[in-house]
Scaffold this motif. Structure first.
Motif, PDB file in Angstrom:
ATOM      1  N   SER A 171       0.821  -1.220   0.000  1.00 32.62           N
ATOM      2  CA  SER A 171       0.000   0.000   0.000  1.00 32.62           C
ATOM      3  C   SER A 171       0.848   1.259   0.000  1.00 32.62           C
ATOM      4  CB  SER A 171      -0.918   0.009   1.226  1.00 32.62           C
ATOM      5  OG  SER A 171      -0.145   0.073   2.428  1.00 32.62           O
ATOM      6  N   THR A 172       2.174   1.109  -0.214  1.00 32.55           N
ATOM      7  CA  THR A 172       3.095   2.234  -0.024  1.00 32.55           C
ATOM      8  C   THR A 172       3.401   3.006  -1.301  1.00 32.55           C
ATOM      9  OG1 THR A 172       5.074   0.867  -0.385  1.00 32.55           O
ATOM     10  CG2 THR A 172       4.196   0.981   1.866  1.00 32.55           C
ATOM     11  N   LEU A 173       2.878   2.572  -2.444  1.00 29.40           N
ATOM     12  CA  LEU A 173       3.133   3.287  -3.704  1.00 29.40           C
ATOM     13  C   LEU A 173       2.170   4.468  -3.783  1.00 29.40           C
ATOM     14  CD1 LEU A 173       3.639   0.173  -5.974  1.00 29.40           C
ATOM     15  CD2 LEU A 173       5.404   1.698  -5.070  1.00 29.40           C
ATOM     16  N   LEU A 174       2.495   5.503  -3.012  1.00 32.90           N
ATOM     17  CA  LEU A 174       1.556   6.595  -2.711  1.00 32.90           C
ATOM     18  C   LEU A 174       2.094   7.936  -3.161  1.00 32.90           C
ATOM     19  CD1 LEU A 174      -0.928   7.751  -1.084  1.00 32.90           C
ATOM     20  CD2 LEU A 174       0.588   7.764   0.907  1.00 32.90           C
ATOM     21  N   ILE A 175       1.220   8.714  -3.797  1.00 32.11           N
ATOM     22  CA  ILE A 175       1.509  10.112  -4.130  1.00 32.11           C
ATOM     23  C   ILE A 175       0.502  10.971  -3.379  1.00 32.11           C
ATOM     24  CG2 ILE A 175       1.549  11.852  -5.956  1.00 32.11           C
ATOM     25  CD1 ILE A 175       2.173   9.479  -7.891  1.00 32.11           C
ATOM     26  N   GLN A 176       0.992  11.868  -2.532  1.00 30.90           N
ATOM     27  CA  GLN A 176       0.115  12.749  -1.758  1.00 30.90           C
ATOM     28  C   GLN A 176      -0.115  14.031  -2.541  1.00 30.90           C
ATOM     29  OE1 GLN A 176      -1.607  12.368   1.305  1.00 30.90           O
ATOM     30  NE2 GLN A 176      -2.522  14.197   0.405  1.00 30.90           N
ATOM     31  N   GLY A 177      -1.347  14.242  -2.964  1.00 28.10           N
ATOM     32  CA  GLY A 177      -1.653  15.424  -3.751  1.00 28.10           C
ATOM     33  C   GLY A 177      -1.718  16.686  -2.913  1.00 28.10           C
ATOM     34  N   THR A 178      -1.030  17.731  -3.378  1.00 18.87           N
ATOM     35  CA  THR A 178      -1.077  19.049  -2.743  1.00 18.87           C
ATOM     36  C   THR A 178      -1.038  20.102  -3.851  1.00 18.87           C
ATOM     37  OG1 THR A 178       1.314  19.421  -2.611  1.00 18.87           O
ATOM     38  CG2 THR A 178       0.310  18.147  -0.822  1.00 18.87           C
ATOM     39  N   ALA A 179      -1.186  21.362  -3.461  1.00 20.09           N
ATOM     40  CA  ALA A 179      -1.085  22.444  -4.442  1.00 20.09           C
ATOM     41  C   ALA A 179       0.315  22.522  -5.030  1.00 20.09           C
ATOM     42  CB  ALA A 179      -1.449  23.772  -3.789  1.00 20.09           C
ATOM     43  N   GLY A 180       1.292  21.939  -4.340  1.00 22.44           N
ATOM     44  CA  GLY A 180       2.678  21.978  -4.823  1.00 22.44           C
ATOM     45  C   GLY A 180       3.119  20.725  -5.544  1.00 22.44           C
ATOM     46  N   THR A 181       2.214  19.764  -5.745  1.00 22.82           N
ATOM     47  CA  THR A 181       2.585  18.535  -6.452  1.00 22.82           C
ATOM     48  C   THR A 181       2.961  18.865  -7.896  1.00 22.82           C
ATOM     49  OG1 THR A 181       1.100  17.204  -5.093  1.00 22.82           O
ATOM     50  CG2 THR A 181       1.798  16.248  -7.185  1.00 22.82           C
ATOM     51  N   SER A 182       4.111  18.363  -8.320  1.00 19.58           N
ATOM     52  CA  SER A 182       4.620  18.670  -9.658  1.00 19.58           C
ATOM     53  C   SER A 182       4.448  17.474 -10.588  1.00 19.58           C
ATOM     54  CB  SER A 182       6.105  19.038  -9.588  1.00 19.58           C
ATOM     55  OG  SER A 182       6.866  17.907  -9.170  1.00 19.58           O
ATOM     56  N   ALA A 222      -1.122   1.803  -7.676  1.00 24.72           N
ATOM     57  CA  ALA A 222      -0.613   3.106  -7.246  1.00 24.72           C
ATOM     58  C   ALA A 222      -1.761   3.889  -6.615  1.00 24.72           C
ATOM     59  CB  ALA A 222      -0.044   3.869  -8.426  1.00 24.72           C
ATOM     60  N   ARG A 223      -1.450   4.667  -5.603  1.00 28.68           N
ATOM     61  CA  ARG A 223      -2.465   5.448  -4.916  1.00 28.68           C
ATOM     62  C   ARG A 223      -2.153   6.941  -5.057  1.00 28.68           C
ATOM     63  NH1 ARG A 223      -1.731   4.064   0.864  1.00 28.68           N
ATOM     64  NH2 ARG A 223      -3.601   5.325   1.142  1.00 28.68           N
ATOM     65  N   VAL A 224      -3.173   7.727  -5.383  1.00 26.62           N
ATOM     66  CA  VAL A 224      -3.036   9.186  -5.478  1.00 26.62           C
ATOM     67  C   VAL A 224      -4.047   9.795  -4.519  1.00 26.62           C
ATOM     68  CG1 VAL A 224      -3.069  11.206  -6.970  1.00 26.62           C
ATOM     69  CG2 VAL A 224      -2.380   8.986  -7.913  1.00 26.62           C
ATOM     70  N   GLU A 225      -3.545  10.391  -3.460  1.00 33.17           N
ATOM     71  CA  GLU A 225      -4.406  10.989  -2.445  1.00 33.17           C
ATOM     72  C   GLU A 225      -4.731  12.442  -2.789  1.00 33.17           C
ATOM     73  OE1 GLU A 225      -5.678   9.732   0.733  1.00 33.17           O
ATOM     74  OE2 GLU A 225      -5.368   7.955  -0.491  1.00 33.17           O
ATOM     75  N   GLU A 226      -5.979  12.841  -2.554  1.00 35.14           N
ATOM     76  CA  GLU A 226      -6.429  14.221  -2.753  1.00 35.14           C
ATOM     77  C   GLU A 226      -6.131  14.697  -4.178  1.00 35.14           C
ATOM     78  OE1 GLU A 226      -8.283  15.466  -0.636  1.00 35.14           O
ATOM     79  OE2 GLU A 226      -7.809  14.525   1.280  1.00 35.14           O
ATOM     80  N   VAL A 256      -1.151  19.583 -13.918  1.00 33.36           N
ATOM     81  CA  VAL A 256      -0.404  18.406 -13.444  1.00 33.36           C
ATOM     82  C   VAL A 256      -1.319  17.177 -13.427  1.00 33.36           C
ATOM     83  CG1 VAL A 256       0.937  17.446 -11.524  1.00 33.36           C
ATOM     84  CG2 VAL A 256       1.138  19.878 -12.092  1.00 33.36           C
ATOM     85  N   GLN A 257      -2.571  17.375 -13.041  1.00 31.57           N
ATOM     86  CA  GLN A 257      -3.543  16.267 -13.083  1.00 31.57           C
ATOM     87  C   GLN A 257      -3.564  15.605 -14.451  1.00 31.57           C
ATOM     88  OE1 GLN A 257      -7.481  17.593 -12.243  1.00 31.57           O
ATOM     89  NE2 GLN A 257      -7.027  18.327 -10.183  1.00 31.57           N
ATOM     90  N   ASP A 258      -3.523  16.409 -15.490  1.00 34.90           N
ATOM     91  CA  ASP A 258      -3.670  15.892 -16.847  1.00 34.90           C
ATOM     92  C   ASP A 258      -2.505  15.012 -17.274  1.00 34.90           C
ATOM     93  OD1 ASP A 258      -6.155  16.982 -17.135  1.00 34.90           O
ATOM     94  OD2 ASP A 258      -5.502  18.752 -18.235  1.00 34.90           O
ATOM     95  N   THR A 259      -1.421  15.016 -16.500  1.00 40.03           N
ATOM     96  CA  THR A 259      -0.324  14.079 -16.743  1.00 40.03           C
ATOM     97  C   THR A 259      -0.818  12.640 -16.683  1.00 40.03           C
ATOM     98  OG1 THR A 259       1.240  15.637 -15.746  1.00 40.03           O
ATOM     99  CG2 THR A 259       1.963  13.360 -15.930  1.00 40.03           C
ATOM    100  N   LEU A 260      -1.858  12.433 -15.881  1.00 39.83           N
ATOM    101  CA  LEU A 260      -2.368  11.068 -15.690  1.00 39.83           C
ATOM    102  C   LEU A 260      -3.136  10.549 -16.894  1.00 39.83           C
ATOM    103  CD1 LEU A 260      -3.710  11.416 -12.032  1.00 39.83           C
ATOM    104  CD2 LEU A 260      -1.725  10.092 -12.757  1.00 39.83           C
ATOM    105  N   ILE A 261      -3.581  11.432 -17.770  1.00 37.87           N
ATOM    106  CA  ILE A 261      -4.459  10.998 -18.865  1.00 37.87           C
ATOM    107  C   ILE A 261      -3.783   9.935 -19.729  1.00 37.87           C
ATOM    108  CG2 ILE A 261      -5.623  11.735 -20.977  1.00 37.87           C
ATOM    109  CD1 ILE A 261      -6.216  14.405 -19.580  1.00 37.87           C
ATOM    110  N   THR A 262      -2.571  10.223 -20.211  1.00 39.33           N
ATOM    111  CA  THR A 262      -1.864   9.260 -21.051  1.00 39.33           C
ATOM    112  C   THR A 262      -1.501   8.005 -20.277  1.00 39.33           C
ATOM    113  OG1 THR A 262      -0.944  11.046 -22.394  1.00 39.33           O
ATOM    114  CG2 THR A 262       0.148   8.914 -22.542  1.00 39.33           C
ATOM    115  N   LEU A 263      -1.077   8.179 -19.035  1.00 42.90           N
ATOM    116  CA  LEU A 263      -0.687   7.023 -18.220  1.00 42.90           C
ATOM    117  C   LEU A 263      -1.840   6.051 -18.066  1.00 42.90           C
ATOM    118  CD1 LEU A 263       1.322   8.713 -15.304  1.00 42.90           C
ATOM    119  CD2 LEU A 263       2.195   7.747 -17.421  1.00 42.90           C
TER     120      LEU A 263
END
Length: 359
Positions: free
Chosen positions: A103-114, A152-156, A164-171
């Motif tokens: 459960s550790t493959l985690l990305i914590q979403g914030t206003a500063g996430t690049s 993979a987990r993406v929080e918030e 930056v969100q749109d980076t996920l579209i192709t993935l």
């Protein structure tokens, strides 16, 4: 491991996960450690054929959990959506622990996430000395999940900037991550998928684009449907936290948990339980998670500054802190609730006095 403050789900519930794997003879999707049925049993609890009891991790609608699990067997990612405190992160963690044991493959979403945090970055010392290479590449949790066929987990998600969100579209659609600097790409191994969480109460959230929304199946996790269900959730989590923190106190009396849950539900719903009195709603969300925090803090006060038995005085300050977020508007709401509801309930006099003492 006894010194770890909070173990990952796959560590805390290793015995249950092992028991489920051993008894699970149903079909498993590629790279899953157990079948979808076993994942649902792990989340919702149940008795195995050999008599082993699996504890519930989520108390609520079975169909919602089954829908979430079924989504992860397809090529669509899963978005867990709802108000704060509805166990979105908790469910996400336990789904990943059951499906891939990690459960550790985690990305914590914030206003500063690049974008680099979602895709990949570089070790700049290696990059400057040797140029672009696999040794200089710093993989994101998402890239590692793709390579290993894991979740993979993406929080918030909605706290991440829209571009930056749109980076996920192709993935999520192509299941590949180009690395143009190396002239290569990472292609997802079977078993890869993503779970994102988002809440609808954040101020200044970044709305998901329609293109990104189409890459997700959305499951809305609701607030507990009944007071009994919410009391069961709060009691269970408080007991688990008490054991994890070694709090030298008795488990909280059921009536205290019921009172806190009742207060939260009435203020949330804008009326008393019997529907006879209309109430002003505070600005706070008053989630189940906050009710757990109020009770847990009361247990800690009773343990370290009382006789180990939680009483009204032990929960009053935490209760006020959870409800009164705006010192003007919420203070008026809370004072009115004290005078029109708490004061009028004969068996709540102790709580009324304790709350007035903290005003």
């Amino acid at each position: 491991m006894n010194q770890i403050l909070r173990q990952h789900a796959e560590q805390s519930f290793a015995e249950e996960l092992d028991a489920l794997k051993q008894s699970d003879n149903r079909q498993r999707p590629p790279n899953w450690t157990m079948s979808p049925w076993a994942v649902a049993t792990y989340l919702l609890g149940g008795r195995l054929d050999n008599g082993f009891e699996v504890s519930p991790k989520y108390i609520g609608s079975r169909r919602l959990i089954e829908t979430a699990i079924a989504t992860l067997t397809t090529d669509r990612a899963l978005l867990l959506f709802g108000v704060p405190g509805t166990a979105k992160s908790w469910v996400s963690e336990h789904l990943a622990a059951a499906i891939c044991g990690d459960s550790t493959l985690l990305i914590q979403g914030t206003a500063g996430t690049s974008e680099e945090q979602l895709r990949y970055g570089w070790n700049y010392a290696e990059l400057l000395s040797k140029g672009p290479s696999t040794q200089a590449l710093v993989q994101s949790p998402l890239m590692r999940a793709m390579e290993q066929g894991k979740i993979a987990r993406v929080e918030e998600l909605t706290r991440i900037p829209a571009d930056v969100q749109d980076t996920l579209i192709t993935l999520l659609s192509e299941k590949s991550l180009p690395v143009p600097e190396l002239g290569t790409e990472v292609q997802a191994v079977r078993g890869f998928n993503a779970i994102a969480t988002a809440n609808n109460r954040d101020k200044g959230i970044n709305e998901l684009s329609s293109a990104l929304k189409r890459r997700f199946n959305t499951v809305v996790l609701p607030l507990p449907s009944s007071a009994d269900e919410e009391v069961a959730i709060v009691s269970k989590r408080v007991a688990e936290l008490g054991r994890a923190l070694d709090l030298p106190a008795e488990p909280p009396a059921l009536k205290e948990v019921q009172r806190v849950v009742r207060i939260f539900r009435e203020l949330r719903n804008g009326q008393t339980e019997d529907g006879k009195t209309k109430l002003k709603a505070p600005s706070a969300t008053l989630s189940t998670a906050e009710a757990i925090s109020v009770i847990n803090n009361g247990v800690a006060l009773a343990a370290h500054f009382g006789d180990g038995v939680m009483r009204a005085g032990d929960i009053a300050s935490s209760l006020i802190g959870a409800i009164v977020k705006d010192p003007v508007q919420d203070a008026l709401v809370w004072r009115e609730y004290q005078e029109t509801v708490i004061k009028e309930r004969g068996d709540w006099k102790d709580l009324y006095r304790a709350c007035r003492d903290h005003d």
